[in-house]
Scaffold this motif. Structure first.
Motif, PDB file in Angstrom:
ATOM      1  N   GLN A  10       0.828  -1.203   0.000  1.00 39.16           N
ATOM      2  CA  GLN A  10       0.000   0.000   0.000  1.00 39.16           C
ATOM      3  C   GLN A  10       0.866   1.258   0.000  1.00 39.16           C
ATOM      4  O   GLN A  10       0.571   2.233  -0.701  1.00 39.16           O
ATOM      5  CB  GLN A  10      -0.922  -0.016   1.218  1.00 39.16           C
ATOM      6  CG  GLN A  10      -2.016  -1.076   1.140  1.00 39.16           C
ATOM      7  CD  GLN A  10      -2.795  -1.216   2.432  1.00 39.16           C
ATOM      8  OE1 GLN A  10      -2.227  -1.240   3.528  1.00 39.16           O
ATOM      9  NE2 GLN A  10      -4.118  -1.312   2.316  1.00 39.16           N
ATOM     10  N   LYS A  14       1.017   4.085  -3.150  1.00 38.31           N
ATOM     11  CA  LYS A  14       0.743   5.506  -2.904  1.00 38.31           C
ATOM     12  C   LYS A  14       1.938   6.352  -3.330  1.00 38.31           C
ATOM     13  O   LYS A  14       1.780   7.402  -3.969  1.00 38.31           O
ATOM     14  CB  LYS A  14       0.430   5.738  -1.420  1.00 38.31           C
ATOM     15  CG  LYS A  14       0.022   7.169  -1.110  1.00 38.31           C
ATOM     16  CD  LYS A  14      -1.243   7.558  -1.883  1.00 38.31           C
ATOM     17  CE  LYS A  14      -1.679   8.986  -1.593  1.00 38.31           C
ATOM     18  NZ  LYS A  14      -2.856   9.363  -2.413  1.00 38.31           N
ATOM     19  N   GLU A  17       2.019   6.612  -7.116  1.00 35.79           N
ATOM     20  CA  GLU A  17       1.049   7.576  -7.630  1.00 35.79           C
ATOM     21  C   GLU A  17       1.578   9.000  -7.517  1.00 35.79           C
ATOM     22  O   GLU A  17       1.480   9.806  -8.449  1.00 35.79           O
ATOM     23  CB  GLU A  17      -0.263   7.436  -6.856  1.00 35.79           C
ATOM     24  CG  GLU A  17      -1.359   8.366  -7.322  1.00 35.79           C
ATOM     25  CD  GLU A  17      -2.650   8.172  -6.533  1.00 35.79           C
ATOM     26  OE1 GLU A  17      -3.693   8.667  -7.008  1.00 35.79           O
ATOM     27  OE2 GLU A  17      -2.629   7.541  -5.461  1.00 35.79           O
ATOM     28  N   LYS A 140      -4.068   0.390 -12.373  1.00 40.53           N
ATOM     29  CA  LYS A 140      -4.034   1.699 -11.730  1.00 40.53           C
ATOM     30  C   LYS A 140      -3.265   1.594 -10.417  1.00 40.53           C
ATOM     31  O   LYS A 140      -3.157   0.519  -9.828  1.00 40.53           O
ATOM     32  CB  LYS A 140      -5.445   2.224 -11.479  1.00 40.53           C
ATOM     33  CG  LYS A 140      -6.319   1.276 -10.660  1.00 40.53           C
ATOM     34  CD  LYS A 140      -7.731   1.818 -10.522  1.00 40.53           C
ATOM     35  CE  LYS A 140      -8.593   0.857  -9.684  1.00 40.53           C
ATOM     36  NZ  LYS A 140      -9.971   1.364  -9.522  1.00 40.53           N
ATOM     37  N   HIS A 141      -2.734   2.730  -9.962  1.00 39.53           N
ATOM     38  CA  HIS A 141      -1.951   2.738  -8.720  1.00 39.53           C
ATOM     39  C   HIS A 141      -2.811   2.365  -7.517  1.00 39.53           C
ATOM     40  O   HIS A 141      -2.309   1.796  -6.551  1.00 39.53           O
ATOM     41  CB  HIS A 141      -1.326   4.118  -8.485  1.00 39.53           C
ATOM     42  CG  HIS A 141      -0.440   4.590  -9.592  1.00 39.53           C
ATOM     43  ND1 HIS A 141       0.714   3.934  -9.954  1.00 39.53           N
ATOM     44  CD2 HIS A 141      -0.552   5.650 -10.433  1.00 39.53           C
ATOM     45  CE1 HIS A 141       1.292   4.581 -10.956  1.00 39.53           C
ATOM     46  NE2 HIS A 141       0.544   5.625 -11.268  1.00 39.53           N
ATOM     47  N   SER A 142      -4.076   2.673  -7.574  1.00 45.15           N
ATOM     48  CA  SER A 142      -4.970   2.466  -6.427  1.00 45.15           C
ATOM     49  C   SER A 142      -5.605   1.071  -6.412  1.00 45.15           C
ATOM     50  O   SER A 142      -6.672   0.881  -5.836  1.00 45.15           O
ATOM     51  CB  SER A 142      -6.062   3.536  -6.413  1.00 45.15           C
ATOM     52  OG  SER A 142      -6.789   3.516  -7.637  1.00 45.15           O
ATOM     53  N   SER A 144      -6.685  -2.527  -5.379  1.00 47.88           N
ATOM     54  CA  SER A 144      -6.923  -3.073  -4.038  1.00 47.88           C
ATOM     55  C   SER A 144      -6.042  -4.297  -3.787  1.00 47.88           C
ATOM     56  O   SER A 144      -5.602  -4.974  -4.727  1.00 47.88           O
ATOM     57  CB  SER A 144      -8.391  -3.474  -3.880  1.00 47.88           C
ATOM     58  OG  SER A 144      -8.692  -4.602  -4.698  1.00 47.88           O
TER      59      SER A 144
END
Length: 268
Positions: A10, A14, A17, A140-142, A144
């Motif tokens: 995580q 972040k 990004e 995508k960077h986000s 899950s």
């Protein structure tokens, strides 16, 4: 998935990004005391990673933090080792070959490692004790943790005891004369040598996933440059050997400068 790996993943996403938001616009470059470059991306990615890791039970060694005296550090049996932006020169060149490196080290040896490649959204992570290493291509960077767990693929490089053609990883920005001499010695021993150039800790990933056979590093690196990559290689049974001791490379040393080392999954 180990909880510490979850936190490190995580944090790396972040940071990635944030790095890409800066990468896609103009940014200034400063020069540190050791003449290495520093950007806004290094500093903001570091702050983001710290916000995750500071919630854990372990102290942190990061390239962008003020370094803690060894009198304190030698009391640590476990710590994080972080490079928020490995390959700042590649970042400045805008060639995409830069990474976020996060490792958890216990008794001097890497136990967990996460490498994130923000420009391509590729994530590598490993648990050394479980002998598991994975690669995930994200959209995508986000992404899950649930999706990462679902779409991950095990890294299992083919191990070959002897080869006649050797793929040698060379640094994109730091190819030393000693490395060139090493490759000449391989040729003298009858090996065909193909050089694969990469920046940052991606060099470890090339060996881990079988795209290269050996990575000799006969030039300066720091612990935060290598700890995560060593974890990924070690999880697959690939050694990272100090050329000073002929033993696995150790971390949280008094001097955070690494010795020369060789990473390899073949006998040459």
């Amino acid at each position: 998935m180990n909880n510490n790996i979850k936190i490190a993943i995580q944090a790396s996403l972040k940071a990635g990004e944030i790095i890409m938001n800066i990468y896609e616009r103009d940014f200034e470059v400063e020069t540190k005391k050791d003449n290495s470059p520093l950007t806004e991306a290094d500093q903001k990615a570091n702050a983001a990673i710290m916000s995750f890791l500071e919630k854990t039970d372990y102290p942190i060694i990061s390239e962008e933090n003020k370094q803690i005296d060894y009198a304190t550090r030698k009391q640590w049996d476990t710590c994080w080792i972080v490079d928020p932006l490995d390959g700042t020169k590649e970042f400045i060149k805008r060639n995409g070959e830069f990474t976020v490196n996060i490792a958890l080290v216990k008794d001097g040896l890497p136990k967990l490692g996460v490498i994130y490649v923000p420009a391509t959204k590729e994530l590598y992570y490993a648990d050394v004790d479980q002998e598991e290493a994975y690669r995930v291509k994200l959209l995508k960077h986000s992404t899950s943790l649930k999706d990462i767990n679902e779409y991950r693929r095990s890294i299992r490089p083919e191990r070959i005891e002897d080869v006649t053609s050797v793929k040698v990883v060379g640094s994109r920005s730091h190819m030393s004369q000693a490395t060139l001499d090493y490759m000449e010695k391989l040729k003298e021993r009858g090996k065909e040598v193909e050089v694969v150039s990469k920046g940052s800790s991606l060099k470890f990933c090339l060996v881990a996933q079988g795209d290269a056979n050996i990575y000799p590093r006969f030039a300066p690196t720091m612990e935060w440059d290598t700890a995560a990559g060593q974890a990924i290689c070690n999880a697959l049974g690939i050694d990272v050997i100090s050329q000073e001791t002929q033993q696995p490379m150790l971390y949280n040393k008094e001097n955070l400068l690494n010795p020369w080392f060789i990473v390899g999954n073949v006998q040459v």
